[in-house]
Design a protein around this motif. Structure first.
Motif, PDB file in Angstrom:
ATOM      1  N   GLU A 177       0.863  -1.135   0.049  1.00 40.04           N
ATOM      2  CA  GLU A 177      -0.001   0.033   0.210  1.00 40.04           C
ATOM      3  C   GLU A 177       0.808   1.338  -0.068  1.00 40.04           C
ATOM      4  O   GLU A 177       0.730   2.084  -0.682  1.00 40.04           O
ATOM      5  CB  GLU A 177      -0.953  -0.004   1.042  1.00 40.04           C
ATOM      6  CG  GLU A 177      -2.398  -0.563   0.945  1.00 40.04           C
ATOM      7  CD  GLU A 177      -3.326  -0.196   2.124  1.00 40.04           C
ATOM      8  OE1 GLU A 177      -3.238   0.789   2.441  1.00 40.04           O
ATOM      9  OE2 GLU A 177      -3.741  -1.456   2.631  1.00 40.04           O
ATOM     10  N   ARG A 178       1.754   1.157   0.953  1.00 40.77           N
ATOM     11  CA  ARG A 178       2.761   2.513   0.991  1.00 40.77           C
ATOM     12  C   ARG A 178       3.474   2.661  -0.340  1.00 40.77           C
ATOM     13  O   ARG A 178       3.438   3.823  -0.947  1.00 40.77           O
ATOM     14  CB  ARG A 178       3.756   2.396   1.925  1.00 40.77           C
ATOM     15  CG  ARG A 178       3.113   2.540   3.436  1.00 40.77           C
ATOM     16  CD  ARG A 178       4.057   2.631   4.590  1.00 40.77           C
ATOM     17  NE  ARG A 178       4.852   1.279   4.764  1.00 40.77           N
ATOM     18  CZ  ARG A 178       4.475   0.278   5.676  1.00 40.77           C
ATOM     19  NH1 ARG A 178       3.355   0.727   6.235  1.00 40.77           N
ATOM     20  NH2 ARG A 178       5.253  -0.698   5.853  1.00 40.77           N
ATOM     21  N   ARG A 179       4.009   1.427  -0.911  1.00 40.88           N
ATOM     22  CA  ARG A 179       4.794   1.780  -2.225  1.00 40.88           C
ATOM     23  C   ARG A 179       3.736   2.249  -3.296  1.00 40.88           C
ATOM     24  O   ARG A 179       4.023   2.855  -4.170  1.00 40.88           O
ATOM     25  CB  ARG A 179       5.508   0.432  -2.623  1.00 40.88           C
ATOM     26  CG  ARG A 179       6.173   0.482  -3.851  1.00 40.88           C
ATOM     27  CD  ARG A 179       6.949  -0.648  -4.263  1.00 40.88           C
ATOM     28  NE  ARG A 179       6.143  -1.630  -4.541  1.00 40.88           N
ATOM     29  CZ  ARG A 179       6.426  -2.781  -4.685  1.00 40.88           C
ATOM     30  NH1 ARG A 179       7.612  -3.453  -4.341  1.00 40.88           N
ATOM     31  NH2 ARG A 179       5.387  -3.622  -4.970  1.00 40.88           N
ATOM     32  N   ALA A 180       2.633   1.731  -3.574  1.00 47.95           N
ATOM     33  CA  ALA A 180       1.518   1.933  -4.230  1.00 47.95           C
ATOM     34  C   ALA A 180       1.235   3.587  -4.302  1.00 47.95           C
ATOM     35  O   ALA A 180       1.054   4.233  -4.923  1.00 47.95           O
ATOM     36  CB  ALA A 180       0.166   1.079  -4.176  1.00 47.95           C
ATOM     37  N   ALA A 181       1.172   4.066  -2.912  1.00 49.27           N
ATOM     38  CA  ALA A 181       0.826   5.522  -2.806  1.00 49.27           C
ATOM     39  C   ALA A 181       1.773   6.169  -3.347  1.00 49.27           C
ATOM     40  O   ALA A 181       1.645   7.439  -3.735  1.00 49.27           O
ATOM     41  CB  ALA A 181       0.670   5.681  -1.292  1.00 49.27           C
ATOM     42  N   ILE A 182       3.202   6.045  -3.142  1.00 50.39           N
ATOM     43  CA  ILE A 182       4.399   6.825  -3.598  1.00 50.39           C
ATOM     44  C   ILE A 182       4.141   6.797  -5.020  1.00 50.39           C
ATOM     45  O   ILE A 182       4.723   7.682  -5.816  1.00 50.39           O
ATOM     46  CB  ILE A 182       5.644   6.260  -2.969  1.00 50.39           C
ATOM     47  CG1 ILE A 182       5.788   6.203  -1.654  1.00 50.39           C
ATOM     48  CG2 ILE A 182       6.773   6.679  -3.728  1.00 50.39           C
ATOM     49  CD1 ILE A 182       6.815   5.681  -0.854  1.00 50.39           C
ATOM     50  N   ALA A 183       4.312   5.431  -5.593  1.00 46.44           N
ATOM     51  CA  ALA A 183       4.250   5.339  -7.249  1.00 46.44           C
ATOM     52  C   ALA A 183       3.096   6.110  -7.727  1.00 46.44           C
ATOM     53  O   ALA A 183       3.330   6.829  -8.878  1.00 46.44           O
ATOM     54  CB  ALA A 183       3.940   4.041  -7.455  1.00 46.44           C
ATOM     55  N   GLU A 184       1.862   6.251  -7.067  1.00 40.81           N
ATOM     56  CA  GLU A 184       0.595   6.956  -7.631  1.00 40.81           C
ATOM     57  C   GLU A 184       1.026   8.591  -7.758  1.00 40.81           C
ATOM     58  O   GLU A 184       0.618   9.362  -8.545  1.00 40.81           O
ATOM     59  CB  GLU A 184      -0.579   6.761  -6.814  1.00 40.81           C
ATOM     60  CG  GLU A 184      -1.737   7.463  -7.333  1.00 40.81           C
ATOM     61  CD  GLU A 184      -3.024   7.067  -6.683  1.00 40.81           C
ATOM     62  OE1 GLU A 184      -4.186   7.665  -6.703  1.00 40.81           O
ATOM     63  OE2 GLU A 184      -3.029   5.905  -6.085  1.00 40.81           O
ATOM     64  N   THR A 185       1.540   8.842  -6.491  1.00 44.16           N
ATOM     65  CA  THR A 185       1.869  10.322  -6.556  1.00 44.16           C
ATOM     66  C   THR A 185       3.032  10.960  -7.469  1.00 44.16           C
ATOM     67  O   THR A 185       2.883  11.909  -7.817  1.00 44.16           O
ATOM     68  CB  THR A 185       2.509  10.377  -4.917  1.00 44.16           C
ATOM     69  OG1 THR A 185       1.509  10.277  -3.999  1.00 44.16           O
ATOM     70  CG2 THR A 185       2.952  11.945  -4.718  1.00 44.16           C
ATOM     71  N   LEU A 186       4.220  10.168  -7.872  1.00 42.57           N
ATOM     72  CA  LEU A 186       5.095  10.463  -8.403  1.00 42.57           C
ATOM     73  C   LEU A 186       4.809  10.313  -9.861  1.00 42.57           C
ATOM     74  O   LEU A 186       5.506  10.997 -10.501  1.00 42.57           O
ATOM     75  CB  LEU A 186       6.436   9.450  -7.935  1.00 42.57           C
ATOM     76  CG  LEU A 186       6.862  10.248  -6.360  1.00 42.57           C
ATOM     77  CD1 LEU A 186       7.882   9.162  -6.210  1.00 42.57           C
ATOM     78  CD2 LEU A 186       7.184  11.504  -6.275  1.00 42.57           C
TER      79      LEU A 186
END
Length: 85
Positions: free
Chosen positions: A19-28
């Motif tokens: 989940e954390r990695r997905a949030a970072i990827a979506e943001t960037l």
């Protein structure tokens, strides 16, 4: 046998890390790479990233260039998929 009704994660990961990695990827997004910590934080601020994502990106080491979100996740100590080969 695994339960087909349970979410699956790759060995070496847990659902929270995913989940954390997905949030970072979506943001960037995809256009930011390669980038260092300051560039990633700036991009996240421009994208109105959640505070949790900004806090994680600010923890990255200065002076290191990252080529993808996988490298960011590793630098943050998140579980990542194990390489099979």
């Amino acid at each position: 046998m695994t339960d087909p009704h349970q979410p699956a994660t790759s060995p070496g990961t847990d659902p929270a890390d995913v989940e954390r990695r997905a949030a970072i990827a979506e943001t960037l997004g995809k256009e930011v790479w390669p980038a260092d910590r300051d560039t990633l934080v700036s991009k996240a601020q421009e994208s109105n990233a959640p505070d949790a994502v900004l806090a994680q990106l600010r923890r990255l080491p200065a002076g290191t260039e990252f080529t993808n979100v996988q490298e960011v996740a590793q630098a943050l100590g998140m579980g990542t998929e194990q390489q099979r080969f």
